[in-house]
Design a protein around this motif. Structure first.
Motif, PDB file in Angstrom:
ATOM      1  N   ALA A   1      49.468  11.224  27.498  1.00 37.52           N
ATOM      2  CA  ALA A   1      49.737  12.620  27.162  1.00 37.52           C
ATOM      3  C   ALA A   1      49.565  13.469  28.417  1.00 37.52           C
ATOM      4  O   ALA A   1      48.951  13.042  29.397  1.00 37.52           O
ATOM      5  CB  ALA A   1      48.794  13.105  26.061  1.00 37.52           C
ATOM      6  N   ARG A   2      50.087  14.659  28.354  1.00 41.31           N
ATOM      7  CA  ARG A   2      49.976  15.545  29.509  1.00 41.31           C
ATOM      8  C   ARG A   2      48.507  15.776  29.878  1.00 41.31           C
ATOM      9  O   ARG A   2      48.153  15.837  31.050  1.00 41.31           O
ATOM     10  CB  ARG A   2      50.680  16.874  29.191  1.00 41.31           C
ATOM     11  N   GLU A   3      47.643  15.865  28.876  1.00 42.29           N
ATOM     12  CA  GLU A   3      46.229  16.118  29.119  1.00 42.29           C
ATOM     13  C   GLU A   3      45.548  14.975  29.869  1.00 42.29           C
ATOM     14  O   GLU A   3      44.455  15.148  30.428  1.00 42.29           O
ATOM     15  CB  GLU A   3      45.497  16.351  27.797  1.00 42.29           C
ATOM     16  N   ASP A   4      46.168  13.790  29.892  1.00 34.70           N
ATOM     17  CA  ASP A   4      45.576  12.652  30.583  1.00 34.70           C
ATOM     18  C   ASP A   4      45.601  12.809  32.103  1.00 34.70           C
ATOM     19  O   ASP A   4      44.892  12.089  32.810  1.00 34.70           O
ATOM     20  CB  ASP A   4      46.294  11.355  30.201  1.00 34.70           C
ATOM     21  N   PHE A   5      46.392  13.734  32.596  1.00 36.70           N
ATOM     22  CA  PHE A   5      46.443  13.966  34.037  1.00 36.70           C
ATOM     23  C   PHE A   5      45.296  14.892  34.438  1.00 36.70           C
ATOM     24  O   PHE A   5      45.508  15.962  35.010  1.00 36.70           O
ATOM     25  CB  PHE A   5      47.798  14.571  34.425  1.00 36.70           C
ATOM     26  N   ASN A   6      44.077  14.454  34.147  1.00 33.08           N
ATOM     27  CA  ASN A   6      42.924  15.334  34.283  1.00 33.08           C
ATOM     28  C   ASN A   6      42.450  15.517  35.721  1.00 33.08           C
ATOM     29  O   ASN A   6      41.483  16.219  35.973  1.00 33.08           O
ATOM     30  CB  ASN A   6      41.760  14.831  33.410  1.00 33.08           C
ATOM     31  N   TRP A   7      43.104  14.884  36.678  1.00 31.40           N
ATOM     32  CA  TRP A   7      42.754  15.101  38.079  1.00 31.40           C
ATOM     33  C   TRP A   7      43.554  16.271  38.687  1.00 31.40           C
ATOM     34  O   TRP A   7      43.305  16.665  39.816  1.00 31.40           O
ATOM     35  CB  TRP A   7      42.999  13.832  38.893  1.00 31.40           C
ATOM     36  N   ILE A   8      44.471  16.816  37.904  1.00 32.13           N
ATOM     37  CA  ILE A   8      45.272  17.949  38.356  1.00 32.13           C
ATOM     38  C   ILE A   8      44.621  19.241  37.856  1.00 32.13           C
ATOM     39  O   ILE A   8      44.003  19.264  36.783  1.00 32.13           O
ATOM     40  CB  ILE A   8      46.722  17.829  37.844  1.00 32.13           C
ATOM     41  N   ASP A   9      44.758  20.305  38.602  1.00 33.11           N
ATOM     42  CA  ASP A   9      44.154  21.587  38.243  1.00 33.11           C
ATOM     43  C   ASP A   9      44.474  21.964  36.798  1.00 33.11           C
ATOM     44  O   ASP A   9      45.617  21.857  36.355  1.00 33.11           O
ATOM     45  CB  ASP A   9      44.656  22.698  39.167  1.00 33.11           C
ATOM     46  N   LYS A  10      43.447  22.427  36.076  1.00 28.77           N
ATOM     47  CA  LYS A  10      43.645  22.816  34.682  1.00 28.77           C
ATOM     48  C   LYS A  10      44.670  23.929  34.538  1.00 28.77           C
ATOM     49  O   LYS A  10      45.395  23.996  33.543  1.00 28.77           O
ATOM     50  CB  LYS A  10      42.308  23.260  34.072  1.00 28.77           C
ATOM     51  N   SER A  11      44.722  24.812  35.509  1.00 26.40           N
ATOM     52  CA  SER A  11      45.681  25.917  35.447  1.00 26.40           C
ATOM     53  C   SER A  11      47.117  25.419  35.427  1.00 26.40           C
ATOM     54  O   SER A  11      48.019  26.108  34.956  1.00 26.40           O
ATOM     55  CB  SER A  11      45.479  26.854  36.643  1.00 26.40           C
ATOM     56  N   ILE A  12      47.326  24.207  35.907  1.00 29.00           N
ATOM     57  CA  ILE A  12      48.660  23.592  35.887  1.00 29.00           C
ATOM     58  C   ILE A  12      48.844  22.782  34.613  1.00 29.00           C
ATOM     59  O   ILE A  12      49.838  22.941  33.896  1.00 29.00           O
ATOM     60  CB  ILE A  12      48.865  22.709  37.129  1.00 29.00           C
ATOM     61  N   ILE A  13      47.885  21.915  34.316  1.00 29.03           N
ATOM     62  CA  ILE A  13      48.011  21.026  33.155  1.00 29.03           C
ATOM     63  C   ILE A  13      48.112  21.806  31.853  1.00 29.03           C
ATOM     64  O   ILE A  13      48.835  21.426  30.933  1.00 29.03           O
ATOM     65  CB  ILE A  13      46.822  20.048  33.103  1.00 29.03           C
ATOM     66  N   GLN A  14      47.404  22.908  31.762  1.00 30.66           N
ATOM     67  CA  GLN A  14      47.400  23.694  30.528  1.00 30.66           C
ATOM     68  C   GLN A  14      48.544  24.706  30.456  1.00 30.66           C
ATOM     69  O   GLN A  14      48.585  25.516  29.542  1.00 30.66           O
ATOM     70  CB  GLN A  14      46.052  24.405  30.391  1.00 30.66           C
ATOM     71  N   ASN A  15      49.462  24.629  31.392  1.00 32.36           N
ATOM     72  CA  ASN A  15      50.580  25.568  31.419  1.00 32.36           C
ATOM     73  C   ASN A  15      51.895  24.806  31.515  1.00 32.36           C
ATOM     74  O   ASN A  15      52.529  24.727  32.576  1.00 32.36           O
ATOM     75  CB  ASN A  15      50.425  26.528  32.608  1.00 32.36           C
ATOM     76  N   ASP A  16      52.294  24.239  30.392  1.00 32.57           N
ATOM     77  CA  ASP A  16      53.523  23.442  30.345  1.00 32.57           C
ATOM     78  C   ASP A  16      54.766  24.306  30.513  1.00 32.57           C
ATOM     79  O   ASP A  16      55.814  23.821  30.939  1.00 32.57           O
ATOM     80  CB  ASP A  16      53.583  22.681  29.017  1.00 32.57           C
ATOM     81  N   ASP A  17      54.681  25.575  30.181  1.00 32.20           N
ATOM     82  CA  ASP A  17      55.845  26.455  30.300  1.00 32.20           C
ATOM     83  C   ASP A  17      56.219  26.696  31.762  1.00 32.20           C
ATOM     84  O   ASP A  17      57.395  26.638  32.123  1.00 32.20           O
ATOM     85  CB  ASP A  17      55.570  27.797  29.608  1.00 32.20           C
ATOM     86  N   GLU A  18      55.226  26.976  32.595  1.00 33.64           N
ATOM     87  CA  GLU A  18      55.511  27.261  33.997  1.00 33.64           C
ATOM     88  C   GLU A  18      55.562  26.014  34.865  1.00 33.64           C
ATOM     89  O   GLU A  18      56.217  26.003  35.903  1.00 33.64           O
ATOM     90  CB  GLU A  18      54.461  28.224  34.558  1.00 33.64           C
ATOM     91  N   PHE A  19      54.845  24.959  34.436  1.00 34.91           N
ATOM     92  CA  PHE A  19      54.792  23.737  35.234  1.00 34.91           C
ATOM     93  C   PHE A  19      55.161  22.516  34.389  1.00 34.91           C
ATOM     94  O   PHE A  19      54.342  21.601  34.201  1.00 34.91           O
ATOM     95  CB  PHE A  19      53.398  23.557  35.835  1.00 34.91           C
ATOM     96  N   PRO A  20      56.361  22.470  33.865  1.00 32.10           N
ATOM     97  CA  PRO A  20      56.758  21.292  33.089  1.00 32.10           C
ATOM     98  C   PRO A  20      56.873  20.069  33.986  1.00 32.10           C
ATOM     99  O   PRO A  20      57.277  20.173  35.150  1.00 32.10           O
ATOM    100  CB  PRO A  20      58.120  21.699  32.526  1.00 32.10           C
ATOM    101  N   PHE A  21      56.486  18.909  33.456  1.00 38.23           N
ATOM    102  CA  PHE A  21      56.662  17.661  34.183  1.00 38.23           C
ATOM    103  C   PHE A  21      58.108  17.208  34.010  1.00 38.23           C
ATOM    104  O   PHE A  21      58.650  17.242  32.901  1.00 38.23           O
ATOM    105  CB  PHE A  21      55.714  16.582  33.655  1.00 38.23           C
ATOM    106  N   VAL A  22      58.703  16.754  35.095  1.00 37.99           N
ATOM    107  CA  VAL A  22      60.075  16.257  35.060  1.00 37.99           C
ATOM    108  C   VAL A  22      60.134  14.909  35.768  1.00 37.99           C
ATOM    109  O   VAL A  22      59.204  14.510  36.471  1.00 37.99           O
ATOM    110  CB  VAL A  22      61.061  17.251  35.720  1.00 37.99           C
ATOM    111  N   GLN A  23      61.239  14.229  35.576  1.00 33.91           N
ATOM    112  CA  GLN A  23      61.443  12.945  36.233  1.00 33.91           C
ATOM    113  C   GLN A  23      62.816  12.913  36.881  1.00 33.91           C
ATOM    114  O   GLN A  23      63.705  13.666  36.511  1.00 33.91           O
ATOM    115  CB  GLN A  23      61.354  11.795  35.232  1.00 33.91           C
ATOM    116  N   PHE A  24      62.966  12.040  37.875  1.00 35.83           N
ATOM    117  CA  PHE A  24      64.291  11.672  38.377  1.00 35.83           C
ATOM    118  C   PHE A  24      64.233  10.206  38.762  1.00 35.83           C
ATOM    119  O   PHE A  24      63.154   9.658  39.015  1.00 35.83           O
ATOM    120  CB  PHE A  24      64.735  12.561  39.548  1.00 35.83           C
TER     121      PHE A  24
END
Length: 241
Positions: free
Chosen positions: A99-122
């Motif tokens: 889950a997105r919350e599993d990326f707990n080594w990343i700043d909370k301000s990023i992980i808890q803000n899926d609207d501004e910082f959505p994860f994408v792939q290529f």
């Protein structure tokens, strides 16, 4: 665009005999893809320990190719995005192993803000896997590499999630070698010297955890550990839970 090209001096037939050259401004600066590995990590199902050199070269070649794209032009071109398999991560995908919350080594301000910082792939390529990350300003922050396509399990493969191997770096391997030697009892058959001669083995694949302690706790820790290895101490702690 290099700073020296932002304002180019152009001398033409009309300006050749002029006292002052004609200065023309270049077009607005384009922002091309650039990457950061600040938040990169290997985790379960997203390890690269069993990948060979050609796979890593393919990753680097792909990153180099993406750096040729202007960000705005790329994001506005549906055809190019489709060809690159570029899309947001669907956290509701069947069998997705994290889950997105599993990326707990990343700043909370990023992980808890899926609207501004959505994860994408290529994609690296159709068969070699995916690169997963998020945008911050004009930098793409890579968080995991997905060689087995585990981030979005596919219906065509029955939503299978395949195991991967996490690669050990030289530093963690060396610490594990030292911890192994610390656990050897020195008796008449002592083989510490033999083990020391093998360092660094670079062959450890065991689970490894690294942690730090504040000075006060470290002093107490070193007093209590004495002749025990860190592994033995942790094992005792787990057994007492």
């Amino acid at each position: 665009m290099p700073p020296e090209l932002k304002n180019r001096i152009v001398v033409n037939e009309n300006s050749y005999n002029s006292k002052k050259p004609v200065v023309t401004k270049s077009r607005p600066e384009q922002k091309y893809w650039s990457f950061s590995f600040k938040y990169f990590r290997e985790i379960e199902y997203f390890g690269v320990g069993d990948k060979n050199a050609s796979w890593f070269i393919s990753v680097l070649d792909k990153l180099k190719d993406m750096c040729n794209y202007d960000i705005d032009s790329f994001l506005a071109n549906a055809t190019i995005k489709q060809a690159s398999r570029y899309h947001k991560i669907n956290w509701e995908q069947k069998n997705i192993p994290l889950a997105r919350e599993d990326f707990n080594w990343i700043d909370k301000s990023i992980i808890q803000n899926d609207d501004e910082f959505p994860f994408v792939q290529f994609q690296i390529s159709k068969s070699l896997g995916r690169v997963v990350g998020f945008w911050y300003e004009s930098i793409f922050y890579i968080v995991i590499l997905d060689p087995m396509h585990n981030i979005q399990p596919a219906k065509s493969y029955n939503y299978a999630v395949d195991k991967t191997k996490i690669a050990d770096n030289d530093y963690t391997s060396l610490l594990m070698d030292i911890d192994k030697i610390r656990r050897i009892s020195c008796n008449h058959d002592c083989n510490i010297y033999k083990e020391l001669c093998l360092i660094p083995t670079k062959m450890n694949t065991s689970n490894f955890y690294y942690f730090s302690l504040e000075d006060d706790y470290y002093a107490e820790f070193t007093e209590k550990i004495k002749d025990k290895s860190i592994t033995e101490l942790i094992e005792l702690g787990i057994a007492s839970l």
